[in-house]
Scaffold this motif. Structure first.
Motif, PDB file in Angstrom:
ATOM      1  N   UNK A   1       0.616  -1.233  -0.582  1.00  0.00           N
ATOM      2  CA  UNK A   1       0.392  -0.057   0.117  1.00  0.00           C
ATOM      3  C   UNK A   1       1.102   0.912   0.130  1.00  0.00           C
ATOM      4  N   UNK A   2       2.108   0.865   0.159  1.00  0.00           N
ATOM      5  CA  UNK A   2       3.305   1.955   0.101  1.00  0.00           C
ATOM      6  C   UNK A   2       3.508   2.224  -1.495  1.00  0.00           C
ATOM      7  N   UNK A   3       3.515   3.854  -2.164  1.00  0.00           N
ATOM      8  CA  UNK A   3       4.107   4.608  -3.063  1.00  0.00           C
ATOM      9  C   UNK A   3       5.115   5.667  -2.999  1.00  0.00           C
ATOM     10  N   UNK A   4       6.073   5.670  -3.545  1.00  0.00           N
ATOM     11  CA  UNK A   4       7.342   5.843  -2.980  1.00  0.00           C
ATOM     12  C   UNK A   4       8.071   6.612  -3.886  1.00  0.00           C
ATOM     13  N   UNK A   5       8.472   7.749  -3.748  1.00  0.00           N
ATOM     14  CA  UNK A   5       9.275   8.688  -5.033  1.00  0.00           C
ATOM     15  C   UNK A   5      10.833   9.107  -3.977  1.00  0.00           C
ATOM     16  N   UNK A   6      12.378   8.380  -4.312  1.00  0.00           N
ATOM     17  CA  UNK A   6      12.410   9.092  -3.465  1.00  0.00           C
ATOM     18  C   UNK A   6      13.558  10.417  -3.911  1.00  0.00           C
ATOM     19  N   UNK A   7      14.398  10.613  -3.534  1.00  0.00           N
ATOM     20  CA  UNK A   7      15.128  12.052  -3.677  1.00  0.00           C
ATOM     21  C   UNK A   7      16.141  11.372  -5.612  1.00  0.00           C
ATOM     22  N   UNK A   8      16.093  10.618  -5.623  1.00  0.00           N
ATOM     23  CA  UNK A   8      17.305  10.103  -6.214  1.00  0.00           C
ATOM     24  C   UNK A   8      16.318   8.968  -6.845  1.00  0.00           C
ATOM     25  N   UNK A   9      16.219   8.976  -8.423  1.00  0.00           N
ATOM     26  CA  UNK A   9      15.725   6.940  -8.770  1.00  0.00           C
ATOM     27  C   UNK A   9      16.283   7.679 -10.127  1.00  0.00           C
ATOM     28  N   UNK A  10      17.259   6.285 -10.445  1.00  0.00           N
ATOM     29  CA  UNK A  10      16.782   5.598 -11.819  1.00  0.00           C
ATOM     30  C   UNK A  10      15.931   5.322 -12.504  1.00  0.00           C
ATOM     31  N   UNK A  11      16.393   5.390 -14.382  1.00  0.00           N
ATOM     32  CA  UNK A  11      15.439   5.565 -15.150  1.00  0.00           C
ATOM     33  C   UNK A  11      16.191   4.410 -15.922  1.00  0.00           C
ATOM     34  N   UNK A  12      15.688   3.896 -16.719  1.00  0.00           N
ATOM     35  CA  UNK A  12      16.235   2.571 -17.973  1.00  0.00           C
ATOM     36  C   UNK A  12      16.125   4.734 -19.784  1.00  0.00           C
ATOM     37  N   UNK A  13      16.879   4.811 -20.305  1.00  0.00           N
ATOM     38  CA  UNK A  13      16.977   5.583 -21.468  1.00  0.00           C
ATOM     39  C   UNK A  13      16.101   5.333 -21.841  1.00  0.00           C
ATOM     40  N   UNK A  14      16.148   4.690 -22.469  1.00  0.00           N
ATOM     41  CA  UNK A  14      15.951   4.102 -23.665  1.00  0.00           C
ATOM     42  C   UNK A  14      14.646   3.407 -23.981  1.00  0.00           C
ATOM     43  N   UNK A  15      14.237   3.866 -23.497  1.00  0.00           N
ATOM     44  CA  UNK A  15      12.404   2.360 -22.907  1.00  0.00           C
ATOM     45  C   UNK A  15      11.514   3.883 -23.329  1.00  0.00           C
ATOM     46  N   UNK A  16      10.373   4.195 -23.645  1.00  0.00           N
ATOM     47  CA  UNK A  16       9.622   4.703 -23.629  1.00  0.00           C
ATOM     48  C   UNK A  16       8.731   4.919 -21.935  1.00  0.00           C
ATOM     49  N   UNK A  17       8.343   6.133 -21.994  1.00  0.00           N
ATOM     50  CA  UNK A  17       7.348   6.262 -20.622  1.00  0.00           C
ATOM     51  C   UNK A  17       5.847   5.067 -20.271  1.00  0.00           C
ATOM     52  N   UNK A  18       5.716   4.591 -21.552  1.00  0.00           N
ATOM     53  CA  UNK A  18       4.412   3.525 -21.350  1.00  0.00           C
ATOM     54  C   UNK A  18       4.435   2.894 -20.804  1.00  0.00           C
TER      55      UNK A  18
END
Length: 295
Positions: free
Chosen positions: A76-93
């Protein structure tokens, strides 16, 4: 739903007391956690999010014992840390769909509808096919919120979410968080006073791992009513004023320092009484704790 933190403490192996007997009652809505860098905010957020252990104390979200029922809390937790990584070559969808799979949403149609709704909610639907490497800082933060909402959380933690955002992106983020706070316990951890002033109905200030002040922003402002004074001085006079007054903040105006002080009586000497702002409360509490530690 209410998050109750009672007597929570954490000391690191190097002896740093990151949290010292923290107790807070956080109801549904936006709760602002203010404090300077190194105050203990991120330690508290990570502990609530079950990413590290506490030395003592308890945390409860409704009937969930957070420190003992970590898996139940994570559902039941949603968490947005101060720094988080994303896969740059993947679309948001595609990436948001992947997060939904990881959260256990296995029905394809249900997952597609959820991803579409979250992209609309965070104003990212029009760029859903774009790779994340092309996203601005604000767009990345909004995507971070989208992934945090995949499981329709009862508790949402956002740690320094608007740092580095331009004013337009910050306002978009304000509006999104405000909407979420209507039905969810949202903890906004920040050192930016305006974030709390704009969004939060309840707040606390922490410094040196301790709660300095807690309550409703408007009620807290009453504590400084009639006690804040302002004066523009010469740069060469700044240290002298700091020795003789409780200077809580300083900023340059036309090249000269304008100082705010707290005084129970009119200090005279050219000072002008002003209406206290939340920033004055913040700096006053930080000043008090810092000086108490240095005595």
């Amino acid at each position: 739903m209410e998050l109750v933190i009672d007597n929570l403490s954490k000391t690191y192996a190097n002896g740093v007391k990151a949290l010292q007997n923290i107790s807070l009652d956080i109801p549904t809505g936006m709760f602002g956690l203010l404090g300077p860098n190194g105050a203990g905010k991120s330690t508290l957020m990570r502990t609530i999010a079950t990413l590290q252990e506490a030395d003592q104390g308890s945390i409860k979200l409704g009937d969930i014992d957070v420190l003992q029922q970590k898996n139940e809390l994570r559902q039941v937790l949603g968490y947005l840390p101060q720094q988080f990584g994303l896969y740059p070559k993947i679309s948001a969808e595609v990436l948001l769909n992947h997060f939904a799979v990881l959260k256990g949403i296995i029905n394809k149609k249900e997952r597609q509808e959820l991803v579409k709704a979250l992209l609309h909610k965070t104003n990212l639907y029009d760029v859903r096919k774009q790779n994340l490497k092309g996203f601005s800082g604000g767009m990345k933060q909004r995507f971070g919120i989208a992934q945090a909402l995949v499981n329709n959380p009862k508790l949402l933690i956002v740690d320094e979410p608007t740092a580095g955002l331009d004013p337009v992106e910050r306002n978009r983020f304000y509006n999104l968080l405000s909407e979420l706070g209507e039905k969810t316990v949202v903890i906004l951890s920040t050192h930016i006073v305006d974030d709390v002033k704009e969004l939060c109905t309840n707040m606390a200030i922490i410094n040196k791992g301790q709660v300095c002040l807690k309550g409703k922003p408007l009620e807290i402002l009453e504590s400084l009513k009639g006690r804040v004074y302002q004066k523009t001085i010469e740069k060469s006079e700044l240290n002298l004023y700091k020795e003789n007054f409780q200077v809580i903040s300083e900023r340059l105006f036309l090249g000269k320092p304008t100082i705010h002080i707290v005084s129970n009586t009119n200090p005279g000497e050219g000072f002008t009484a002003i209406n206290a702002e939340l920033e004055d409360v913040y700096f006053s509490e930080i000043f008090n704790v810092t000086n108490a530690k240095s005595i």
